[in-house]
Design a protein around this motif. Structure first.
Motif, PDB file in Angstrom:
ATOM      1  N   UNK A 247       0.894  -1.501   0.393  1.00  0.00           N
ATOM      2  CA  UNK A 247       0.032   0.032   0.006  1.00  0.00           C
ATOM      3  C   UNK A 247       0.548   1.205  -0.017  1.00  0.00           C
ATOM      4  N   UNK A 248       0.787   2.102  -0.881  1.00  0.00           N
ATOM      5  CA  UNK A 248       1.604   4.024  -0.734  1.00  0.00           C
ATOM      6  C   UNK A 248       0.854   4.011   0.148  1.00  0.00           C
ATOM      7  N   UNK A 249       2.036   4.985   0.985  1.00  0.00           N
ATOM      8  CA  UNK A 249       1.775   5.881   1.994  1.00  0.00           C
ATOM      9  C   UNK A 249       1.331   7.143   1.447  1.00  0.00           C
ATOM     10  N   UNK A 250       0.266   7.509   1.912  1.00  0.00           N
ATOM     11  CA  UNK A 250      -0.969   9.081   1.382  1.00  0.00           C
ATOM     12  C   UNK A 250      -0.516   9.806   2.531  1.00  0.00           C
ATOM     13  N   UNK A 251       0.778   9.671   3.386  1.00  0.00           N
ATOM     14  CA  UNK A 251       0.771  10.731   4.410  1.00  0.00           C
ATOM     15  C   UNK A 251       1.385  11.888   3.696  1.00  0.00           C
ATOM     16  N   UNK A 252       2.258  12.486   3.179  1.00  0.00           N
ATOM     17  CA  UNK A 252       3.098  13.346   2.363  1.00  0.00           C
ATOM     18  C   UNK A 252       2.182  13.859   1.903  1.00  0.00           C
ATOM     19  N   UNK A 253       1.257  13.495   0.602  1.00  0.00           N
ATOM     20  CA  UNK A 253      -0.060  14.298  -0.006  1.00  0.00           C
ATOM     21  C   UNK A 253      -1.188  14.597   0.749  1.00  0.00           C
ATOM     22  N   UNK A 254      -1.184  13.573   1.650  1.00  0.00           N
ATOM     23  CA  UNK A 254      -2.374  14.241   2.640  1.00  0.00           C
ATOM     24  C   UNK A 254      -1.911  15.696   3.594  1.00  0.00           C
ATOM     25  N   UNK A 255      -0.691  15.689   4.357  1.00  0.00           N
ATOM     26  CA  UNK A 255      -0.185  16.847   5.203  1.00  0.00           C
ATOM     27  C   UNK A 255      -0.403  18.097   3.622  1.00  0.00           C
ATOM     28  N   UNK A 256       0.451  17.756   2.197  1.00  0.00           N
ATOM     29  CA  UNK A 256       0.278  18.750   1.808  1.00  0.00           C
ATOM     30  C   UNK A 256      -1.007  19.376   1.406  1.00  0.00           C
ATOM     31  N   UNK A 257      -2.129  18.783   1.001  1.00  0.00           N
ATOM     32  CA  UNK A 257      -3.639  19.096   1.274  1.00  0.00           C
ATOM     33  C   UNK A 257      -3.723  19.940   1.955  1.00  0.00           C
ATOM     34  N   UNK A 258      -3.691  19.772   3.562  1.00  0.00           N
ATOM     35  CA  UNK A 258      -3.534  20.462   4.688  1.00  0.00           C
ATOM     36  C   UNK A 258      -2.865  21.854   4.852  1.00  0.00           C
TER      37      UNK A 258
ATOM     38  N   UNK B 256       6.387  12.528  -6.592  1.00  0.00           N
ATOM     39  CA  UNK B 256       7.026  13.404  -6.094  1.00  0.00           C
ATOM     40  C   UNK B 256       6.088  13.384  -4.868  1.00  0.00           C
ATOM     41  N   UNK B 257       5.727  12.343  -4.572  1.00  0.00           N
ATOM     42  CA  UNK B 257       4.579  12.307  -3.405  1.00  0.00           C
ATOM     43  C   UNK B 257       6.358  11.596  -2.424  1.00  0.00           C
ATOM     44  N   UNK B 258       6.907  10.724  -2.893  1.00  0.00           N
ATOM     45  CA  UNK B 258       7.378  10.363  -2.408  1.00  0.00           C
ATOM     46  C   UNK B 258       9.343  10.075  -1.798  1.00  0.00           C
ATOM     47  N   UNK B 259       9.138  12.052  -2.630  1.00  0.00           N
ATOM     48  CA  UNK B 259      10.470  13.069  -2.299  1.00  0.00           C
ATOM     49  C   UNK B 259      10.150  13.424  -1.675  1.00  0.00           C
ATOM     50  N   UNK B 260       8.910  14.054  -0.798  1.00  0.00           N
ATOM     51  CA  UNK B 260       7.981  14.617  -0.350  1.00  0.00           C
ATOM     52  C   UNK B 260       8.084  14.027   1.560  1.00  0.00           C
ATOM     53  N   UNK B 261       8.702  12.505   1.368  1.00  0.00           N
ATOM     54  CA  UNK B 261       7.745  11.821   2.257  1.00  0.00           C
ATOM     55  C   UNK B 261       9.306  12.415   3.804  1.00  0.00           C
ATOM     56  N   UNK B 262      10.088  12.201   3.744  1.00  0.00           N
ATOM     57  CA  UNK B 262      11.214  12.640   4.604  1.00  0.00           C
ATOM     58  C   UNK B 262      11.383  13.254   5.938  1.00  0.00           C
ATOM     59  N   UNK B 263      10.338  15.254   5.379  1.00  0.00           N
ATOM     60  CA  UNK B 263      10.255  15.537   6.633  1.00  0.00           C
ATOM     61  C   UNK B 263       8.986  14.888   7.205  1.00  0.00           C
ATOM     62  N   UNK B 264       8.097  14.192   7.448  1.00  0.00           N
ATOM     63  CA  UNK B 264       6.883  13.601   8.051  1.00  0.00           C
ATOM     64  C   UNK B 264       7.770  12.206   8.477  1.00  0.00           C
ATOM     65  N   UNK B 265       8.481  11.704   7.598  1.00  0.00           N
ATOM     66  CA  UNK B 265       9.096   9.947   8.603  1.00  0.00           C
ATOM     67  C   UNK B 265       9.965  11.142  10.114  1.00  0.00           C
ATOM     68  N   UNK B 266      10.411  12.032   9.314  1.00  0.00           N
ATOM     69  CA  UNK B 266      11.018  12.577  10.923  1.00  0.00           C
ATOM     70  C   UNK B 266      10.220  13.586  11.838  1.00  0.00           C
ATOM     71  N   UNK B 267       9.497  13.801  11.340  1.00  0.00           N
ATOM     72  CA  UNK B 267       8.497  13.816  12.728  1.00  0.00           C
ATOM     73  C   UNK B 267       7.838  13.082  13.382  1.00  0.00           C
ATOM     74  N   UNK B 268       7.626  12.048  12.463  1.00  0.00           N
ATOM     75  CA  UNK B 268       6.845  10.717  13.597  1.00  0.00           C
ATOM     76  C   UNK B 268       5.721  10.467  12.992  1.00  0.00           C
ATOM     77  N   UNK B 269       5.171   9.416  12.946  1.00  0.00           N
ATOM     78  CA  UNK B 269       3.848   9.516  12.612  1.00  0.00           C
ATOM     79  C   UNK B 269       2.771  10.106  13.418  1.00  0.00           C
TER      80      UNK B 269
END
Length: 291
Positions: free
Chosen positions: A1-12, A239-252
């Protein structure tokens, strides 16, 4: 399953960032600096972290604008106000806009300060290698006021994602106009709005459509083919994959907390009517007033 965190955060956070383009406080700030017209203000306010750069640098970094659109604004904008003055004006404008839109009580609340600090931490952890706009914004001083701090943090995150998006497009051989044609064909934005505001001629748009048809991405009626839909999905996934690092750093857990804190702010921007029809950034309907 693709992690949607980066896209979900961008839309916020994207709607909060977009206040700099559409809030009346930003428009007045540009006018107060002496900027001649909307587009000079737009380019000055967005490009100021880069310093007094010329049109070629901004055309490259912003990617989707015709060079003549940029050249009409830069470097002339720096004759009216130096980048440091522009940065100070946009910080004050965003503080005023967010205080008015979200309410003074909310802007001074502990929850708002928490959101600003979480977003700032995420932005500070973003890898800016090869990301010029993100690096320039990340290097700015941390604002003391929570409103300005939150806006600057989400702007760094937004430019980080945008820089990564451009890199993905380049890697796949998709040019600026072709990218906009694909976005419009996918139903995410209005094609005429994109073409006219980015100042591309109908011939440029037609040439991009022809190139995409030759590539098998676009049908004769202008809709996406299966290959086009897959290509568009690949762009967004990378694009989502490239934008994921800040959210991995912040933690789920803390990312989820920031998402909850941003939710009412995103909704307030959507309900304000400030964002124009045509959806130039391709936000999903859930970031509108229906959210």
């Amino acid at each position: 399953m693709v992690d949607s965190t980066a896209r979900d955060m961008w839309e916020r956070f994207e709607p909060v960032h977009d206040l700099v383009y559409f809030a009346p406080e930003a428009l007045r700030a540009a006018e107060g600096l002496g900027m001649r017209g909307y587009w000079m203000g737009y380019f000055a306010l967005r490009a100021a972290p880069l310093g007094p750069v010329g049109p070629s640098v901004v055309t490259s970094a912003f990617s989707v604008f015709h060079p003549s659109r940029v050249a009409r604004a830069l470097p002339d904008a720096w004759k009216y106000a130096a980048p440091a003055e522009v940065l100070a004006a946009r910080r004050e404008a965003m503080d005023a806009a967010m205080t008015r839109l979200f309410g003074a009580e909310a802007a001074r609340s502990a929850e708002f300060a928490e959101a600003a600090d979480l977003a700032w931490e995420a932005a500070a952890s973003a890898d800016t290698t090869g990301r010029v706009l993100a690096a320039a914004n990340q290097a700015l001083e941390r604002p003391g006021r929570a409103t300005a701090r939150l806006w600057q943090a989400v702007t760094t995150l937004r430019e980080h994602r945008g820089d990564g998006h451009v890199a993905v497009l380049v890697s796949l051989g998709i040019g600026p106009v072709e990218a906009m044609v694909l976005k419009a064909a996918a139903g995410e934005s209005d094609g005429a709005f994109l073409r006219e505001t980015r100042k591309w001629e109908p011939a440029d748009w037609a040439a991009a459509e022809a190139a995409l048809r030759e590539r098998g991405f676009l049908a004769a009626d202008g809709s996406l083919t299966r290959a086009g839909a897959e290509g568009r999905a690949l762009v967004e996934r990378r694009t989502d994959e490239a934008a994921a690092r800040p959210w991995r750093g912040l933690g789920a857990e803390r990312t989820a907390r920031l998402a909850r804190l941003l939710e009412p702010l995103t909704r307030a921007v959507g309900e304000s009517g400030l964002l124009p029809p045509g959806n130039p950034v391709g936000l999903s309907p859930r970031t509108s007033a229906e959210r």
